[in-house]
Motif scaffolding. Structure first.
Motif, short mmCIF file in Angstrom:
data_model
loop_
_atom_site.label_atom_id
_atom_site.label_comp_id
_atom_site.label_asym_id
_atom_site.label_seq_id
_atom_site.Cartn_x
_atom_site.Cartn_y
_atom_site.Cartn_z
N THR A 340 0.84 -1.19 0.00
CA THR A 340 0.00 0.00 0.00
C THR A 340 0.88 1.25 0.00
OG1 THR A 340 -0.11 0.00 2.42
CG2 THR A 340 -1.88 -1.12 1.24
N VAL A 341 0.49 2.21 -0.77
CA VAL A 341 1.16 3.51 -0.76
C VAL A 341 0.12 4.53 -0.32
CG1 VAL A 341 2.42 5.23 -2.10
CG2 VAL A 341 2.66 2.80 -2.66
N ASP A 342 0.08 4.77 0.97
CA ASP A 342 -0.97 5.63 1.52
C ASP A 342 -0.38 6.90 2.13
OD1 ASP A 342 0.20 4.74 3.86
OD2 ASP A 342 -1.40 3.31 4.32
N PHE A 343 -1.26 7.71 2.67
CA PHE A 343 -0.89 9.02 3.21
C PHE A 343 0.16 8.90 4.31
CE2 PHE A 343 -1.72 13.21 5.05
CZ PHE A 343 -1.94 13.97 3.92
N GLU A 344 -0.06 8.01 5.25
CA GLU A 344 0.83 7.90 6.41
C GLU A 344 2.20 7.34 6.03
OE1 GLU A 344 0.48 9.09 9.41
OE2 GLU A 344 -1.44 9.93 8.77
N ARG A 345 2.23 6.40 5.11
CA ARG A 345 3.50 5.78 4.74
C ARG A 345 4.41 6.78 4.01
NH1 ARG A 345 4.61 0.84 0.55
NH2 ARG A 345 6.81 0.55 1.08
N PHE A 384 3.70 9.04 -5.99
CA PHE A 384 4.50 7.90 -5.51
C PHE A 384 3.81 6.58 -5.81
CE2 PHE A 384 7.55 9.68 -2.07
CZ PHE A 384 7.91 10.71 -2.92
N ARG A 385 2.48 6.55 -5.70
CA ARG A 385 1.74 5.31 -5.99
C ARG A 385 1.88 4.96 -7.48
NH1 ARG A 385 -2.99 6.86 -4.57
NH2 ARG A 385 -2.80 6.24 -2.39
N MET A 386 1.81 5.96 -8.34
CA MET A 386 1.99 5.73 -9.78
C MET A 386 3.40 5.21 -10.07
SD MET A 386 0.13 9.04 -11.56
CE MET A 386 0.83 8.60 -13.15
N CYS A 387 4.41 5.82 -9.43
CA CYS A 387 5.79 5.41 -9.67
C CYS A 387 6.01 3.94 -9.32
CB CYS A 387 6.74 6.27 -8.85
SG CYS A 387 6.85 7.99 -9.39
N ILE A 388 5.45 3.48 -8.21
CA ILE A 388 5.68 2.11 -7.76
C ILE A 388 4.86 1.12 -8.58
CG2 ILE A 388 5.31 0.53 -5.82
CD1 ILE A 388 6.23 2.71 -3.95
N THR A 389 3.60 1.40 -8.80
CA THR A 389 2.75 0.44 -9.53
C THR A 389 3.13 0.35 -11.00
OG1 THR A 389 1.08 2.17 -9.86
CG2 THR A 389 0.82 0.71 -7.94
N GLU A 390 3.65 1.46 -11.57
CA GLU A 390 4.06 1.44 -12.97
C GLU A 390 5.55 1.15 -13.12
OE1 GLU A 390 2.77 4.75 -15.29
OE2 GLU A 390 0.81 4.88 -14.28
N ALA A 391 6.24 0.92 -12.00
CA ALA A 391 7.68 0.62 -12.01
C ALA A 391 8.45 1.66 -12.82
CB ALA A 391 7.93 -0.79 -12.56
N ILE A 436 10.62 2.07 -1.80
CA ILE A 436 11.07 0.93 -2.61
C ILE A 436 11.90 -0.03 -1.75
CG2 ILE A 436 12.51 0.27 -4.57
CD1 ILE A 436 11.73 2.93 -5.88
N ILE A 437 12.78 0.52 -0.91
CA ILE A 437 13.61 -0.33 -0.04
C ILE A 437 12.74 -1.08 0.96
CG2 ILE A 437 15.38 -0.28 1.77
CD1 ILE A 437 16.69 2.02 0.27
N GLN A 438 11.73 -0.41 1.48
CA GLN A 438 10.81 -1.08 2.42
C GLN A 438 10.12 -2.26 1.76
OE1 GLN A 438 8.23 2.12 3.65
NE2 GLN A 438 9.68 2.89 5.20
N ASP A 439 9.70 -2.09 0.50
CA ASP A 439 9.06 -3.20 -0.22
C ASP A 439 10.05 -4.34 -0.48
OD1 ASP A 439 6.65 -1.92 -0.26
OD2 ASP A 439 6.84 -1.16 -2.32
#
Length: 465
Positions: A340-345, A384-391, A436-439
């Motif tokens: 999840t890429v949410d507000f708090e993270r 950030f959510r777009m960057c991660i999901t679209e790699a 990314i490192i957390q994932d």
């Protein structure tokens, strides 16, 4: 530009089609029977106002920086101006000296210098003996093409003097300018909005060096005198009532000398109260920290001749090129993202960085992002959510600001191995990198491997023994 020109200094502005790409060109003659300080003060006034400037000057001074055999006081004062404004010296070593007079000898007393924003526009500098004058002709080309890549001057915003209410207002006004058509434009326009709001609400702190008016000897009295002198010039008194203007200018120069002398007395007297203070540090290390020289030794033993060559030598030493270019297969977008890429993270990734830590070339610190968060937090999370999901990592966030530091104990500063690089990445890039490192840690379970030291909290190359 009549308001900046004088009897011994001519100033013009040249451009091809727009004022944005215009360059201010200055021709200066440091008259031999007048103090050099009079002319450097004049050039400081020009450089404070015109950031895109090229200066051609007969400085009547010597320095090895422009290929003289020795140094004199006039040369030292000119070097001080060059260092204060981080100017680039365009002169190249030539068999023909810039000055040659029968019975008086020959020397290099004519200097071409440029501000950081224009140094990469100047090319093909040369000396030509084509006239009967005792000064030879200096020739160079200025490239005013609008399609060339501009040289970005890194800067930092002075957050201690920020008007945060104005900063928030500017963000709200410009939020609609965000372009979400793709990840690269999304990231670029988002950063641009923050930079624009910061520029409108806080002063910039240059990282290029000190500026005139910011010297340790500068006083409020000098500021008042300088403003009064500039006001007289704007009113045209330097032409209509020249005796009055000269009297005011001489009084201003006298104030500078008095302020410098008093500051020196305080500086030197400090050793009586604190023997390990600034005076001791100056006596041990000199008045200025060592900087990267403009020339270095190439692998073939010859010296570099241009700033571009020096930069290539340093980059080749820090980041050697591979003999064979590797081809990488890009994967993405991710078919199914389990995280999840949410507000708090995302907020946590930004807040974990120190607010005042050195930023990248965009000048945006974690502290500025914290202030922008209530207005742009949702936009940052969405990006950030777009960057991660679209790699896809934004291209503009891959550019680092390279800082070159001299290694301790090294004496030969013409050797690239005497330096070490520090790459400062944009703060937004470091926050995305944290996610990314957390994932990666969760997906690979790195914590379960005792021999793993990279990307592990509390572990590094020091613990890998």
């Amino acid at each position: 530009m009549a308001d900046l020109s004088s009897q011994h200094v001519a100033v013009v502005k040249i451009s091809n089609d727009s004022d944005i790409n215009a360059v201010t060109v200055v021709s200066a003659y440091f008259k031999y029977n007048m103090p050099t300080h009079n002319f450097t003060v004049k050039l400081r006034t020009i450089l404070e106002r015109e950031s895109r400037t090229i200066i051609g000057a007969d400085v009547n001074g010597h320095s090895p920086l422009w290929h003289c055999d020795n140094t004199n006081d006039r040369g030292r004062q000119t070097v001080e101006l060059i260092e204060d404004f981080n100017l680039a010296i365009v002169n190249r070593e030539s068999e023909i000296r810039t000055y040659n007079r029968e019975g008086m000898g020959s020397s290099n007393i004519d200097v071409t210098i440029a501000t950081p924003q224009t140094a990469n526009l100047v090319r093909d500098w040369s000396v030509m003996d084509v006239t009967d004058c005792d000064h030879n002709v200096l020739s160079f080309c200025v490239d005013l093409r609008t399609d060339r890549v501009p040289r970005e001057v890194a800067h930092r915003y002075n957050t201690k003097r920020a008007d945060w209410a104005k900063f928030i207002t500017r963000l709200i006004d410009r939020r609609t300018e965000i372009d979400r058509s793709n990840i690269d434009t999304y990231a670029r326009t988002l950063v641009g909005i923050i930079q624009g709001a910061a520029a409108d609400s806080m002063p910039k702190t240059s990282t290029a060096g000190r500026r005139a008016g910011k010297q340790p000897w500068w006083t409020p009295e000098l500021t008042t005198a300088k403003k009064a002198l500039n006001r007289m010039r704007r009113m045209g008194l330097h032409r209509s009532d020249r005796p009055t203007y000269i009297q005011a200018r001489n009084a201003y120069v006298a104030l500078i000398r008095t302020a410098k002398l008093e500051a020196w007395r305080i500086f030197a007297g400090d050793i009586n109260a604190n023997k390990w203070g600034k005076a001791f540090s100056w006596a041990k290390n000199g008045s200025r920290s060592k900087k990267v020289p403009s020339t270095m030794v190439r692998p073939d033993g010859a010296m570099t001749e241009t700033l571009d060559e020096t930069a290539e030598i340093l980059l080749g030493s820090f980041f050697p090129r591979e003999g064979q270019r590797r081809v990488f297969d890009k994967s993405g977008p991710i078919d199914e993202y389990g995280g999840t890429v949410d507000f708090e993270r995302v907020k946590s990734a930004i807040w974990r960085m120190r607010p005042g830590k050195a930023p990248g070339a965009d000048g945006i610190t974690a502290g500025i992002l914290r202030k922008a968060w209530p207005i742009l937090g949702e936009e940052i999370v969405h990006l950030f959510r777009m960057c991660i999901t679209e790699a896809n990592f934004p291209q503009s966030w891959k550019c680092a600001k390279l800082v070159v530091l001299p290694k301790q104990g090294k004496k030969d500063f013409t050797n690239p191995k005497s330096y070490r690089p520090i790459s400062l990445l944009p703060t937004m890039a470091k926050a995305l990198e944290t996610l990314i490192i957390q994932d990666l840690v969760l997906e690979t379970d790195l914590n379960s491997y005792s021999q793993q030291h990279g990307f592990m909290p509390g572990k590094s190359t020091i613990t890998a023994r």
